[in-house]
Design a protein around this motif. Structure first.
Motif, PDB file in Angstrom:
ATOM      1  N   GLU A   1      61.542 124.903 -12.880  1.00  0.00           N
ATOM      2  CA  GLU A   1      61.242 123.639 -12.203  1.00  0.00           C
ATOM      3  C   GLU A   1      61.282 122.474 -13.183  1.00  0.00           C
ATOM      4  O   GLU A   1      61.828 121.403 -12.857  1.00  0.00           O
TER       5      GLU A   1
ATOM      6  N   ARG B   1      63.916 119.374 -12.746  1.00  0.00           N
ATOM      7  CA  ARG B   1      63.446 118.001 -12.579  1.00  0.00           C
ATOM      8  C   ARG B   1      63.924 117.096 -13.717  1.00  0.00           C
ATOM      9  O   ARG B   1      64.211 115.920 -13.491  1.00  0.00           O
TER      10      ARG B   1
ATOM     11  N   GLU C   1      67.651 116.381 -12.766  1.00  0.00           N
ATOM     12  CA  GLU C   1      67.777 115.510 -11.599  1.00  0.00           C
ATOM     13  C   GLU C   1      67.348 114.084 -11.924  1.00  0.00           C
ATOM     14  O   GLU C   1      68.005 113.109 -11.505  1.00  0.00           O
ATOM     15  N   THR C   2      66.263 113.935 -12.666  1.00  0.00           N
ATOM     16  CA  THR C   2      65.801 112.598 -13.039  1.00  0.00           C
ATOM     17  C   THR C   2      66.792 111.920 -13.976  1.00  0.00           C
ATOM     18  O   THR C   2      67.091 110.723 -13.834  1.00  0.00           O
TER      19      THR C   2
ATOM     20  N   THR D   1      56.134 111.692 -17.111  1.00  0.00           N
ATOM     21  CA  THR D   1      56.861 111.444 -15.859  1.00  0.00           C
ATOM     22  C   THR D   1      56.852 112.680 -14.978  1.00  0.00           C
ATOM     23  O   THR D   1      56.659 112.602 -13.756  1.00  0.00           O
ATOM     24  N   LEU D   2      57.030 113.840 -15.589  1.00  0.00           N
ATOM     25  CA  LEU D   2      57.107 115.078 -14.816  1.00  0.00           C
ATOM     26  C   LEU D   2      55.767 115.512 -14.245  1.00  0.00           C
ATOM     27  O   LEU D   2      55.717 116.196 -13.217  1.00  0.00           O
ATOM     28  N   THR D   3      54.674 115.145 -14.889  1.00  0.00           N
ATOM     29  CA  THR D   3      53.357 115.575 -14.384  1.00  0.00           C
ATOM     30  C   THR D   3      53.106 115.039 -12.978  1.00  0.00           C
ATOM     31  O   THR D   3      52.358 115.642 -12.208  1.00  0.00           O
ATOM     32  N   ARG D   4      53.745 113.930 -12.632  1.00  0.00           N
ATOM     33  CA  ARG D   4      53.534 113.334 -11.304  1.00  0.00           C
ATOM     34  C   ARG D   4      54.329 114.056 -10.217  1.00  0.00           C
ATOM     35  O   ARG D   4      54.049 113.889  -9.032  1.00  0.00           O
ATOM     36  N   ASP D   5      55.360 114.819 -10.623  1.00  0.00           N
ATOM     37  CA  ASP D   5      56.265 115.391  -9.627  1.00  0.00           C
ATOM     38  C   ASP D   5      56.190 116.909  -9.509  1.00  0.00           C
ATOM     39  O   ASP D   5      56.753 117.481  -8.580  1.00  0.00           O
ATOM     40  N   MET D   6      55.542 117.566 -10.451  1.00  0.00           N
ATOM     41  CA  MET D   6      55.524 119.028 -10.434  1.00  0.00           C
ATOM     42  C   MET D   6      54.810 119.570  -9.198  1.00  0.00           C
ATOM     43  O   MET D   6      53.881 118.945  -8.678  1.00  0.00           O
ATOM     44  N   SER D   7      55.249 120.758  -8.752  1.00  0.00           N
ATOM     45  CA  SER D   7      54.639 121.359  -7.566  1.00  0.00           C
ATOM     46  C   SER D   7      53.232 121.885  -7.856  1.00  0.00           C
ATOM     47  O   SER D   7      52.443 122.100  -6.942  1.00  0.00           O
TER      48      SER D   7
ATOM     49  N   ARG E   1      49.686 121.445 -10.580  1.00  0.00           N
ATOM     50  CA  ARG E   1      49.053 120.505 -11.500  1.00  0.00           C
ATOM     51  C   ARG E   1      49.046 121.124 -12.902  1.00  0.00           C
ATOM     52  O   ARG E   1      48.406 122.150 -13.149  1.00  0.00           O
TER      53      ARG E   1
END
Length: 351
Positions: free
Chosen positions: A16, A20, A23-24, A36-42, A44
């Motif tokens: 993942e 991400r 893709e970003t 940045t990724l901490t906000r989008d990961m499935s 926490r």
């Protein structure tokens, strides 16, 4: 290690994070940081945990960092892994589908003009440069004529049985005369009836070799130079390039490398290879960066698909070239759909 095996080696979290990051990066063109990724990961997870995962992915050669303190971006190998194993391909958007269909729906018998419009539409829709390789003209030849335009310029005119006319400039051999030009034309016309250009070219080579003593030497040179020039000219005309400004604007930092690429395309050195790229089978092929020598200097990517005639024979190709961070998921189906419609349209025109 194959794409499938390498992806299988990654756990769900690593896969993942990798997906991400790619893709970003493809959306923004900028390295991606852990915060940045901490906000989008499935799930926490902390920024420190993500940094550790990114370091592991870097050791695998999938990510790199332009600077020590910067975020990560995919390597060429990482992009290939993503494209082959994780990319989600979007359906062609209705507006894109309508644009392609309108471009091909004019019913014009002028194949060159139609494919030029296709190139313009592809470039506009994808914001990249488009490449369209047009079919060879395989209709039998009806008439050939050489026309002198001056001491160092001449024109060879070919009229095909389907009514199409091709004119190509060339430099004639020194000392050519009106009579040698007429003799060259008569010689070719005697051979041309019912033959396509490729068939005539083979026959000319054999006849020049066997009848050279019968031919005035100037006429023989004129045939060789004029016919070769038309062959070269026809090949040159086969590649339509549109939207190069899009690529230059996108990759401003690499202008010199981009110019090298387009210089090569202008000289059409690699047209045969461009078609070869598509002949690995049906459907779209993706070449990233240095995977192909045509793009090794520019660091560009190519999404290309062949189009076929009614006999399922590859006769040309359409493609989009751009930076390695192309929106592959959107561009792949556009190129694929365009190639399918081009094949159908040309089969209909020749039917």
């Amino acid at each position: 290690m194959t794409t499938r095996h390498l992806l299988d080696e990654l756990n769900d979290r690593s896969r993942e994070v990798f997906r991400r990051v790619v893709e970003t990066y493809l959306q923004t063109g900028e390295p991606v940081g852990s915060r940045t990724l901490t906000r989008d990961m499935s799930e926490r997870v902390s920024a420190a945990t993500i940094r550790n995962v990114m370091q592991d992915l870097e050791l695998l050669g999938l990510l790199d960092a332009p600077h020590v303190s910067a975020g990560r971006r995919p390597t060429q190998s990482g992009l290939r892994i993503f494209v082959d194993g994780l990319m989600e391909v979007d359906p062609v958007a209705p507006t894109d589908r309508e644009r392609i269909e309108q471009t091909l729906g004019s019913g014009s018998p002028d194949i060159g003009a139609l494919l030029d419009r296709v190139g313009g539409a592809l470039s506009s829709m994808t914001h990249g440069a488009s490449l369209v390789l047009t079919p060879k003209h395989e209709a039998p030849i009806r008439h050939i004529e050489f026309v002198s335009l001056g001491p160092e310029r001449a024109l060879v005119v070919l009229v095909f049985s389907d009514g199409q006319v091709e004119n190509r400039l060339f430099t004639p051999p020194a000392g050519q005369t009106p009579s040698s030009m007429r003799e060259a034309g008569n010689f070719l016309n005697a051979l041309a009836e019912g033959r396509t250009l490729s068939e005539l070219r083979s026959q000319v080579a054999r006849d020049i070799a066997s009848r050279r003593q019968e031919l005035d030497s100037l006429a023989a040179d004129l045939i060789e130079q004029g016919f070769a020039s038309w062959e070269s000219g026809a090949t040159d005309a086969r590649l339509i390039v549109r939207g190069r400004a899009n690529l230059i604007e996108t990759e401003a930092a690499d202008l010199d490398r981009i110019r090298v690429l387009f210089d090569d395309l202008e000289r059409k050195r690699d047209i045969a290879q461009f078609l070869d790229l598509t002949e690995g089978g049906d459907g779209v092929r993706i070449f990233i960066g240095s995977e192909n020598k045509l793009f090794s200097l520019s660091g560009s990517s190519l999404v290309v698909s062949p189009y076929m005639n009614s006999d399922r024979k590859i006769i040309g190709a359409v493609g989009v070239i751009g930076p390695t961070r192309l929106n592959y998921g959107r561009i792949v189906p556009i190129v694929d759909y365009t190639a399918q419609l081009v094949g159908r349209a040309l089969s209909g025109l020749k039917g």
